[in-house]
Write a protein that holds these residues in place. Structure first.
Motif, mmCIF file in Angstrom:
data_model
loop_
_atom_site.group_PDB
_atom_site.id
_atom_site.type_symbol
_atom_site.label_atom_id
_atom_site.label_comp_id
_atom_site.label_asym_id
_atom_site.label_seq_id
_atom_site.Cartn_x
_atom_site.Cartn_y
_atom_site.Cartn_z
ATOM 1 N N GLU A 81 -0.141 36.644 -33.949
ATOM 2 C CA GLU A 81 -0.079 37.379 -35.212
ATOM 3 C C GLU A 81 -1.206 38.411 -35.322
ATOM 4 O O GLU A 81 -0.987 39.523 -35.809
ATOM 5 C CB GLU A 81 -0.134 36.382 -36.384
ATOM 6 C CG GLU A 81 0.167 37.073 -37.683
ATOM 7 C CD GLU A 81 0.836 36.178 -38.704
ATOM 8 O OE1 GLU A 81 1.180 35.022 -38.377
ATOM 9 O OE2 GLU A 81 0.997 36.654 -39.839
ATOM 10 N N ASN A 82 -2.405 38.057 -34.830
ATOM 11 C CA ASN A 82 -3.522 39.013 -34.893
ATOM 12 C C ASN A 82 -3.232 40.251 -34.058
ATOM 13 O O ASN A 82 -3.491 41.380 -34.475
ATOM 14 C CB ASN A 82 -4.817 38.367 -34.383
ATOM 15 C CG ASN A 82 -5.403 37.461 -35.432
ATOM 16 O OD1 ASN A 82 -5.048 37.576 -36.617
ATOM 17 N ND2 ASN A 82 -6.250 36.530 -35.011
ATOM 18 N N ARG A 123 -0.289 41.373 -33.235
ATOM 19 C CA ARG A 123 0.780 42.154 -33.884
ATOM 20 C C ARG A 123 0.219 42.983 -35.038
ATOM 21 O O ARG A 123 0.567 44.138 -35.232
ATOM 22 C CB ARG A 123 1.878 41.225 -34.411
ATOM 23 C CG ARG A 123 2.774 40.670 -33.327
ATOM 24 C CD ARG A 123 4.048 40.089 -33.911
ATOM 25 N NE ARG A 123 3.820 38.893 -34.702
ATOM 26 C CZ ARG A 123 3.740 37.670 -34.192
ATOM 27 N NH1 ARG A 123 3.857 37.479 -32.897
ATOM 28 N NH2 ARG A 123 3.525 36.629 -34.973
ATOM 29 N N PHE A 124 -0.699 42.359 -35.780
ATOM 30 C CA PHE A 124 -1.326 43.066 -36.902
ATOM 31 C C PHE A 124 -2.027 44.329 -36.395
ATOM 32 O O PHE A 124 -1.916 45.410 -36.980
ATOM 33 C CB PHE A 124 -2.317 42.125 -37.602
ATOM 34 C CG PHE A 124 -3.100 42.795 -38.687
ATOM 35 C CD1 PHE A 124 -2.514 43.047 -39.928
ATOM 36 C CD2 PHE A 124 -4.407 43.205 -38.477
ATOM 37 C CE1 PHE A 124 -3.227 43.689 -40.932
ATOM 38 C CE2 PHE A 124 -5.124 43.843 -39.473
ATOM 39 C CZ PHE A 124 -4.535 44.081 -40.700
ATOM 40 N N TRP A 160 0.406 47.175 -35.417
ATOM 41 C CA TRP A 160 0.932 47.921 -36.569
ATOM 42 C C TRP A 160 -0.161 48.696 -37.295
ATOM 43 O O TRP A 160 0.084 49.766 -37.851
ATOM 44 C CB TRP A 160 1.696 46.995 -37.525
ATOM 45 C CG TRP A 160 3.024 46.602 -36.938
ATOM 46 C CD1 TRP A 160 3.461 45.350 -36.652
ATOM 47 C CD2 TRP A 160 4.074 47.484 -36.507
ATOM 48 N NE1 TRP A 160 4.704 45.386 -36.074
ATOM 49 C CE2 TRP A 160 5.110 46.687 -35.979
ATOM 50 C CE3 TRP A 160 4.239 48.866 -36.508
ATOM 51 C CZ2 TRP A 160 6.294 47.219 -35.467
ATOM 52 C CZ3 TRP A 160 5.415 49.405 -36.000
ATOM 53 C CH2 TRP A 160 6.426 48.585 -35.486
ATOM 54 N N LYS A 161 -1.368 48.151 -37.244
ATOM 55 C CA LYS A 161 -2.482 48.879 -37.879
ATOM 56 C C LYS A 161 -2.667 50.240 -37.189
ATOM 57 O O LYS A 161 -2.849 51.270 -37.840
ATOM 58 C CB LYS A 161 -3.767 48.043 -37.760
ATOM 59 C CG LYS A 161 -4.913 48.577 -38.570
ATOM 60 C CD LYS A 161 -6.074 47.611 -38.554
ATOM 61 C CE LYS A 161 -7.278 48.244 -39.223
ATOM 62 N NZ LYS A 161 -8.500 47.484 -39.006
#
Ligand SMILES: Cc1cc2nc3c(=O)[nH]c(=O)nc-3n(C[C@H](O)[C@H](O)[C@H](O)COP(=O)(O)OP(=O)(O)OC[C@H]3O[C@@H](n4cnc5c(N)ncnc54)[C@H](O)[C@@H]3O)c2cc1C
Length: 487
Positions: free
Chosen positions: A314-315, A317-318, A321-322
């Motif tokens: 999840e990190n 992926r974050f 997208w960031k």
């Protein structure tokens, strides 16, 4: 200079919103004289900060009585000059109407005020494993009211649809002060889809003061693939091939080398350094995502992807997208000035149109970086220039407008999600015939016969665009055959 309001009108406005809701000091008005399109600036006559539908209603009744134009404003992140004040207008800033009024998980609905920030809707329902799907890159700052007015999109609208798909019901104050409910909390209400008419109308039909939004259950699994290519054409071809293969990823975004470099300097997303990066998000049940992933990676490799990397958790992926969402702002690392363009083309035309745009930029000796919602064919070419170089700004503006012509010629549109606003109103006649525009004007006049709600936006006007006659009227073939009529 703004046309001033009479002392009598000002004191009536003050009575409605009290001192803390009225701004008239010139230095404070400056904040509201433009949106994200800073090239256009008009100081408003006053700014009102209402806190309820009743206050908005009283303001609009007064505007109607006194024939005062008004412009609604959310967070002011619009990129087409939509929230730009009109001469002598007041601005109705909805930032204080920022409460989440009701969360109804069993019915998958959330009711909010227009000033609620987009990302706060998801934040409010995330603990219950729900999310609000429309995710403009500006989602941490833009408001739901502005999203509705612009029918905002975002990376995940490829699978989940634009704002219009996610708004069930709205309370709207019409330009004469009447309060109406558009849409319905239950699906498929009979009658005209007036909520659909309002969404995307860019503040020209009234002010939305409350809205019930659809929320969605978080998918069981999410995977993000980063595919690195040697050319933007190959990345674009992969997008076309993935969809043609029957796959529907949650998002498919392309960034070219310049945007990758800018994102890297700006937020360090650790992208592979390549000519074109394709970001593909797949979501759904684990078994379905596994199957989709194999197919999508295979298609990318067949088109020459030399690396297909998974964001591991999840990190990661974050961070992916960031980097993508910071792309517009990161363009400031590449050039002192830039224009973000927004056009749409059929997905299958992506490779050909992108090659054409590169050739146009080279001919002008200007750099254009591309970062866009590839799955929707929604291009965001960013024209880089330096205002201090004589003539360069004019060439950049001219190039950015010619990019829109190329989009329309390819069968696309002059805007995908940023709206027409003040910026593109003259391009409307390039896309629509006079009868088309007149039909839209009739809709507008049905809501706003006095033309008070965000005037001089969206439609070409002789004052702003000059007279642009398209010559003698030629009926459309379906009109000539009697199937449709112009009224
Ligand atoms: C860095 C950056 C990235 C962006 N990325 C995206 C993206 O991915 N997708 C996208 O769609 N857009 C994007 N945008 C554009 C912008 O964020 C959106 O258009 C957004 O919907 C505007 O919301 P806002 O609250 O800032 O509205 P504003 O800019 O304040 O207003 C926009 C329009 O809405 C009208 N309006 C505002 N509130 C109301 C209301 N309550 N009732 C009636 N009319 C109202 C205004 O009159 C105006 O015409 C981006 C902008 C930036 C700066």
């Amino acid at each position: 200079m703004p046309l001033s309001l009479t002392p009598g009108v000002l004191s009536e406005l003050r009575r409605i919103v009290e001192d803390r809701g009225l701004i008239t000091a010139p230095n404070q008005l400056q904040t509201y004289e433009c949106d994200g399109l800073t090239a256009f600036r008009v100081p408003p006559a006053a700014v009102l900060l209402p806190e309820s539908t009743e206050q908005v209603q009283s303001i609009l009744r007064l505007c109607h009585r006194e024939r005062i134009p008004f412009v609604a404003r959310g967070a002011g992140t619009g990129l087409s000059g939509g929230a730009l004040p009109a001469d002598g207008s007041i601005v109705i800033a909805l930032s204080r109407m920022n409460r989440i009024l009701n969360i109804d998980i069993p019915n998958q609905q959330v009711t909010v005020q227009p000033g609620v920030i987009n990302a706060n809707v998801t934040a409010a329902v995330a603990p219950q494993e729900y999310f609000y799907a429309p995710d403009p890159s500006s989602q941490t700052v833009c408001s739901i009211g502005g999203n509705i007015a612009e029918n905002a999109g975002g990376a995940h609208c490829l699978k989940y649809g634009f704002t219009v798909t996610h708004v069930l019901e709205m309370t709207v104050v019409l330009p004469d002060g009447e309060v109406v409910t558009l849409g319905s909390k239950v699906p498929d209400a009979p009658g005209y889809d007036l909520a659909g008419v309002f969404i995307g109308s860019e503040g020209t039909l009234g002010v939305a003061t409350e809205m019930t939004l659809r929320i969605m259950r978080k998918p069981e699994t999410v995977q993000v693939i980063l595919a690195a290519f040697d050319s933007i054409t190959a990345a674009a071809q992969s997008v076309s091939d993935v969809i043609a293969n029957g796959q529907l990823p949650a998002a498919m975004e392309i960034m070219d080398r310049l945007s990758i470099e800018a994102a890297e300097i700006s937020v360090h997303p650790n992208y592979p350094l390549c000519e074109a990066l394709l970001l593909i998000e797949l979501d759904g049940p684990q078994a379905e995502v596994d199957l989709q992933m194999a197919t999508v990676i295979d298609i990318c490799k067949k088109n020459g992807a030399w690396e297909t990397r998974l964001a591991v958790d999840e990190n990661a992926r974050f961070l992916v997208w960031k980097g993508r969402k910071a792309a517009f702002a990161a363009a400031g690392r590449l050039s002192p000035n830039y224009i973000v363009q927004d056009g749409v083309i059929p997905r299958t035309s992506l490779p050909a149109v992108l090659e054409k745009l590169n050739a146009m930029a080279a001919a002008e000796n200007l750099r254009v970086t591309n970062v866009f919602h590839a799955g929707d064919g929604n291009l965001h070419p960013i024209v880089l220039y330096n205002r201090d170089n004589p003539g360069e700004e004019e060439r950049a503006i001219d190039l950015s407008l010619r990019i829109l012509d190329v989009c329309v010629e390819a069968g696309g549109s002059i805007t995908g999600e940023h709206g027409v606003g003040r910026e593109k109103q003259c391009s409307m006649s390039y896309m629509y015939s006079d009868p088309d525009l007149e039909t839209m004007q009739r809709v507008r006049r049905a809501f706003d016969p006095l033309n008070l709600s965000n005037p001089e936006k969206l439609f070409p006007t002789p004052r702003i665009c000059g007279e642009r006659s398209r010559g003698a009227y030629a009926p459309h073939p379906i009109e000539a055959s009697g199937i449709a009529e112009v009224f």
